[in-house]
Motif scaffolding. Structure first.
Motif, PDB file in Angstrom:
ATOM      1  N   ALA A   5       0.965  -1.229  -0.096  1.00 54.08           N
ATOM      2  CA  ALA A   5      -0.163   0.070  -0.292  1.00 54.08           C
ATOM      3  C   ALA A   5       0.679   1.314   0.022  1.00 54.08           C
ATOM      4  O   ALA A   5       0.534   2.108  -0.740  1.00 54.08           O
ATOM      5  N   GLU A   6       2.116   1.182   0.771  1.00 54.62           N
ATOM      6  CA  GLU A   6       2.805   2.458   0.697  1.00 54.62           C
ATOM      7  C   GLU A   6       3.410   2.688  -0.546  1.00 54.62           C
ATOM      8  O   GLU A   6       3.551   3.661  -1.263  1.00 54.62           O
ATOM      9  N   ILE A   7       3.974   1.379  -1.318  1.00 61.69           N
ATOM     10  CA  ILE A   7       4.471   1.596  -2.636  1.00 61.69           C
ATOM     11  C   ILE A   7       3.436   2.255  -3.647  1.00 61.69           C
ATOM     12  O   ILE A   7       3.729   3.075  -4.512  1.00 61.69           O
ATOM     13  N   GLU A   8       2.289   1.846  -3.477  1.00 63.82           N
ATOM     14  CA  GLU A   8       1.162   2.141  -4.638  1.00 63.82           C
ATOM     15  C   GLU A   8       0.926   3.766  -4.039  1.00 63.82           C
ATOM     16  O   GLU A   8       0.840   4.423  -4.990  1.00 63.82           O
ATOM     17  N   LEU A  13       1.487   9.157  -6.136  1.00 63.84           N
ATOM     18  CA  LEU A  13       1.835  10.416  -5.767  1.00 63.84           C
ATOM     19  C   LEU A  13       3.193  10.845  -7.004  1.00 63.84           C
ATOM     20  O   LEU A  13       3.163  11.971  -7.490  1.00 63.84           O
ATOM     21  N   GLY A  14       4.242  10.169  -6.994  1.00 63.36           N
ATOM     22  CA  GLY A  14       5.064  10.242  -8.030  1.00 63.36           C
ATOM     23  C   GLY A  14       4.489  10.630  -9.470  1.00 63.36           C
ATOM     24  O   GLY A  14       5.135  11.472 -10.074  1.00 63.36           O
ATOM     25  N   GLU A  15       3.703   9.830  -9.700  1.00 65.00           N
ATOM     26  CA  GLU A  15       3.213  10.066 -11.266  1.00 65.00           C
ATOM     27  C   GLU A  15       2.232  11.177 -11.268  1.00 65.00           C
ATOM     28  O   GLU A  15       2.277  11.919 -12.269  1.00 65.00           O
ATOM     29  N   LEU A  75       6.255  -6.877  -5.391  1.00 61.01           N
ATOM     30  CA  LEU A  75       5.108  -6.500  -4.638  1.00 61.01           C
ATOM     31  C   LEU A  75       4.092  -5.782  -5.437  1.00 61.01           C
ATOM     32  O   LEU A  75       2.777  -5.856  -5.199  1.00 61.01           O
ATOM     33  N   ILE A  76       4.264  -5.313  -6.557  1.00 63.44           N
ATOM     34  CA  ILE A  76       3.451  -4.710  -7.399  1.00 63.44           C
ATOM     35  C   ILE A  76       3.101  -5.500  -8.653  1.00 63.44           C
ATOM     36  O   ILE A  76       2.206  -5.065  -9.509  1.00 63.44           O
TER      37      ILE A  76
END
Length: 77
Positions: A5-8, A13-15, A75-76
């Motif tokens: 969830a943190e990675i997503e 936000l990065g995108e 993870l993704i």
């Protein structure tokens, strides 16, 4: 919040605002947090450009980055 969830959240936000912008802002906020809590700001910036990493540590930095990328890819999926 779990790691996936943190990675997503970071990906979204990065995108949205740009990954470089995200990292720049995060480093600044991290520095402020460290300075406010501990009176230091050292360590709040993780160099991501090879000229900022001394030559003897580049292989370690590149291996660590490769490992991080592999972990995130798993993870993704």
């Amino acid at each position: 919040m779990n790691r996936k969830a943190e990675i997503e959240a970071v990906k979204n936000l990065g995108e949205k605002i740009g990954y470089g912008n995200l990292m720049d802002i995060a480093s600044g906020l991290w520095g402020i947090s460290l300075e406010d809590k501990y009176g230091i700001k050292t360590g709040a910036f993780v160099p991501t450009v090879l000229p900022f990493i001394n030559k003897k540590d580049r292989k370690i930095a590149e291996a660590r980055f490769d490992s991080t990328m592999e972990h995130i890819r798993e993870l993704i999926k």
